[in-house]
Design a protein around this motif. Structure first.
Motif, PDB file in Angstrom:
ATOM      1  N   SER A   1      -7.679   2.568  -5.815  1.00 15.21           N
ATOM      2  CA  SER A   1      -7.220   1.790  -4.667  1.00 15.21           C
ATOM      3  C   SER A   1      -6.881   2.677  -3.478  1.00 15.21           C
ATOM      4  O   SER A   1      -7.237   2.365  -2.342  1.00 15.21           O
ATOM      5  CB  SER A   1      -5.992   0.952  -5.053  1.00 15.21           C
ATOM      6  OG  SER A   1      -6.307   0.008  -6.038  1.00 15.21           O
ATOM      7  N   SER A   2      -6.180   3.764  -3.736  1.00 19.52           N
ATOM      8  CA  SER A   2      -5.660   4.579  -2.632  1.00 19.52           C
ATOM      9  C   SER A   2      -6.677   5.563  -2.081  1.00 19.52           C
ATOM     10  O   SER A   2      -6.702   5.824  -0.877  1.00 19.52           O
ATOM     11  CB  SER A   2      -4.408   5.324  -3.089  1.00 19.52           C
ATOM     12  OG  SER A   2      -4.714   6.212  -4.153  1.00 19.52           O
TER      13      SER A   2
ATOM     14  N   ARG B   1       0.829  -1.211   0.000  1.00 14.99           N
ATOM     15  CA  ARG B   1       0.000   0.000   0.000  1.00 14.99           C
ATOM     16  C   ARG B   1       0.864   1.264   0.000  1.00 14.99           C
ATOM     17  O   ARG B   1       0.487   2.283   0.582  1.00 14.99           O
ATOM     18  CB  ARG B   1      -0.986  -0.008   1.170  1.00 14.99           C
ATOM     19  CG  ARG B   1      -1.880  -1.263   1.188  1.00 14.99           C
ATOM     20  CD  ARG B   1      -2.936  -1.251   2.269  1.00 14.99           C
ATOM     21  NE  ARG B   1      -3.676  -2.505   2.253  1.00 14.99           N
ATOM     22  CZ  ARG B   1      -3.395  -3.549   3.042  1.00 14.99           C
ATOM     23  NH1 ARG B   1      -2.400  -3.469   3.914  1.00 14.99           N
ATOM     24  NH2 ARG B   1      -4.089  -4.657   2.961  1.00 14.99           N
TER      25      ARG B   1
ATOM     26  N   SER C   1      -7.641  -3.030  -0.491  1.00 17.71           N
ATOM     27  CA  SER C   1      -7.360  -1.596  -0.459  1.00 17.71           C
ATOM     28  C   SER C   1      -8.538  -0.811   0.094  1.00 17.71           C
ATOM     29  O   SER C   1      -9.671  -1.305   0.191  1.00 17.71           O
ATOM     30  CB  SER C   1      -7.032  -1.088  -1.866  1.00 17.71           C
ATOM     31  OG  SER C   1      -8.195  -1.122  -2.684  1.00 17.71           O
TER      32      SER C   1
END
Length: 684
Positions: A478-479, A446, A655
């Motif tokens: 995802s982030s 991550r 995520s």
């Protein structure tokens, strides 16, 4: 007016103006070079320039109103004379503002921050680029001068054999095949730029011409730093002498570079790969297909490579290198799941046995066995021993470092894995597959900034690669749970090339599910190729994706029918391979979707037991995630939260964006425990 200019002189305004311009310009130049090094945004530099520029009229007014006498600052604006001439102060301020405005407009027009950004980027590249090793070399693809263009694979084979021979010399740094093959002859090659991109001091280039029973090979060695031709040689011989020519060329290049050559390395260089040249051509074709598969992910390429290699070893049963590639192709087919059967594994076993029979102590045998133990048997400890042995005699083999990185990653040694991928990238700097694998490390950890930077490096090499473009655009999803960049990227790619739909169908479908867009999900499903519904190593059948899309559009009857078909496929797979943890996991998820609570939980738990995180740090956490989904879908929320919390604390593909947007997690939404886990993965 004359008295006004005299007053400016008396109050030293001229001096202040000149000093401010000189100091301000110097400061802007320095800051404009330094800020980009720290990757600051352009607006910050522009704001700084504006503050410096529009500070000019302020400096003029301060110079008019204050003076330095006897070491103290004295105010001059308060006397009667200054009050009487207050209009002059405003005139001075207006003139200063006008000058500042023109200066800023000119600066903006020329965009110097772009220039300084390029200067800074060059400076960063210079400071961070590894020093070029003197005894470093890249063997570029040889130009095929034969009338029969079908000899292209043969020309590649000549170059590849020279490269392979040189790579066995520990005293050299030799760039791997994947990187140099990007510089196929044709347009004029800029050797300095190529050498800089590959990180080498020397370049070998040449030509191959085959006519009847004769062959002509020309080669030259160049110091790319100075464009100096150090050595050149022409060979015009019988076609049967081609491997002797390659070996002679390799030894002469080693001599020219003054590299140490041990007796063992000399013997390895002089070893001929085969006496059957058509078999060698088949081998080179297959090798290219296998190398290209990593990014194309077209299963037909692997199966075609197997066919070509089978024909090659049939022509020459002692063709050692062909058995190496054959074992690797079978292992890839088995591990990816295109044919995850004992029969396929047995074919790989047979190729490995041929290698051990022909050259039991060769580095290539150790490397092939390491790959086989890794892909076929998940025996990471023995694979590590074999790859360590391979590195002793294959010092420039990027594949050995890549495999070491794979093993490290599977065993949860993320830092060591990252270092091995970087080392492999030094030997194969234009190999986007290595960079993509490195990016997966950052995705699991991550570390999204590093993920984006690594994908940007890959995209400078392959800017039109569909997989890389969608992966890069998916970082925001995802982030930050932001699907817009991926949505835009997919639409752009489809507009550019509608035939690319099958290459991005899996990401397109996942995006449509996150955006709750049934129409887009249907379009993605139509383009999905066989095996396109897989999630990493979890072999979900395409019928599973059909069920997800039907459920998204509210058609529960069609969804159950599709899930039932998926269950039939997976049930057969599990019966044929009862210890196939990934298939067992997929079966458990399908049973959960069908409401078969007992079977679903049993299958999910057994999958996790078969492949725990300690045994496999990639699929292990993925199985834990899906067990959490199984629990969530079967009403076991407490168990679901326990497993989800476990998965969220492990390096994995789970995520913030997935948890925030994907329908998989709908049964848990609204529960404070779920929101707490989501918040733990939120961008910091």
């Amino acid at each position: 007016m004359k008295s006004f200019f005299q007053e400016l002189k008396n109050r030293r305004v001229y001096r202040v103006a000149i000093a401010y311009v000189i100091a301000g310009s110097a400061t802007v130049q320095v800051v404009g070079t330094v800020l980009p090094i720290f990757h600051t945004p352009d607006w910050l530099q522009q704001l700084f320039v504006a503050l410096i520029t529009f500070g000019f009229p302020i400096a003029l007014v301060l110079a008019w109103c204050f003076d330095l006498e006897g070491g103290t600052i004295k105010r001059t604006c308060g006397d009667a004379r200054a009050i009487a001439s207050s209009r002059r102060v405003w005139t001075l301020a207006a003139v200063g503002l006008l000058v500042a405005g023109f200066a800023f407009a000119g600066y903006w027009f020329w965009h110097p921050w772009k220039t300084t950004s390029r200067i800074a980027a060059t400076l960063v590249e210079t400071l961070t680029a590894p020093p070029v090793v003197e005894k470093s070399i890249a063997v570029l693809p040889f130009e095929n001068l034969s009338d029969d263009k079908q000899n292209a694979y043969f020309a590649d084979g000549v170059q590849d054999e020279i490269l392979t021979d040189l790579s066995k010399v520990a005293d050299l740094k030799v760039i791997s095949r994947t990187s140099v093959m990007q510089y196929k002859s044709g347009a004029q090659r800029n050797l300095r730029e190529i050498a800089k991109a590959l990180g080498v001091a020397h370049i070998v280039e040449g030509t191959v011409q085959r006519a009847g029973g004769r062959i002509r090979v020309s080669a030259q060695l160049i110091d790319a730093r100075t464009d100096t031709h150090l050595w050149a040689e022409d060979y015009n011989r019988d076609f049967a002498d081609v491997f002797a020519i390659q070996n002679e060329l390799a030894e002469k290049i080693v001599s020219q570079l003054k590299a140490k050559l041990s007796p063992a390395e000399k013997a390895a260089i002089e070893e001929r790969p085969t006496t059957d040249l058509p078999a060698y051509d088949l081998y080179e074709h297959a090798k290219t297909l296998i190398a290209n598969f990593v990014l194309s992910e077209m299963s037909k390429d692997l199966f075609e490579a197997v066919r070509l290699l089978d024909e090659a070893v049939k022509r020459d049963p002692s063709f050692f290198l062909a058995y190496c590639e054959l074992a690797h192709a079978h292992d890839q087919i088995y591990q990816i799941g295109f044919d995850h059967t004992p029969a396929r594994l047995a074919l790989a076993d047979a190729a490995i046995q041929s290698l051990r029979r022909l050259r039991p102590d060769a580095g290539e045998t150790h490397l092939a066995l390491a790959k086989h133990l890794y892909f076929g048997y998940l025996d990471y400890d023995r694979a590590r021993q074999e790859v360590t042995s391979a590195e002793q005699t294959l010092p420039n083999n990027a594949d050995a470092f890549v495999l070491a990185a794979y093993i490290d990653r599977r065993q949860g040694r993320w830092a060591e894995s990252t270092r091995n991928f970087e080392r492999a990238s030094e030997l194969d700097p234009r190999n986007v597959a290595i960079l993509q694998q490195l990016s997966l490390n950052y995705e699991n950890l991550r570390r999204y900034a590093d993920l984006g930077a690594t994908l940007d490096r890959a995209l400078t090499i392959a800017p039109n690669n569909v997989a890389l473009r969608t992966q890069r655009a998916g970082v925001a999803l995802s982030s930050r749970a932001d699907p817009k960049p991926l949505h835009a990227a997919i639409q752009t790619i489809l507009a550019e090339n509608p035939n690319a739909a099958s290459l991005l169908a899996d990401q397109w479908l996942a995006l449509a599910l996150c955006e709750r867009d049934p129409a887009a999900a249907e379009r993605a499903l139509v383009t999905m190729p066989p095996g396109g519904c897989y999630d990493a190593g979890i072999p979900f059948p395409n019928t599973w994706c059909e069920g997800l899309v039907a459920r998204l559009r509210g058609d529960e009857s069609s969804a159950r029918a599709a899930f039932a078909n998926a269950r039939k496929e997976l049930d057969k797979m599990v019966r044929d391979q009862p210890d196939y943890a990934e298939a067992l996991c997929a079966l458990g998820v399908v049973d959960a979707a069908l409401g078969n609570k007992g079977d679903a939980i049993g299958e999910g738990r057994r999958a996790v037991k078969l492949m725990p995180v300690g045994k496999n740090a990639i699929e292990g956490p993925l199985l834990v995630k899906y067990l959490a989904i199984i629990y969530a879908w079967t009403g076991e929320k407490n168990r679901a939260f326990k497993r989800l919390d476990e998965a969220a604390k492990l390096p994995s593909y789970l995520s913030y964006g997935q948890l925030r947007l994907h329908p998989y997690w709908d049964p848990l939404r609204g529960d404070p425990r779920f929101e707490q886990i989501v918040a733990s993965l939120a961008p910091k």
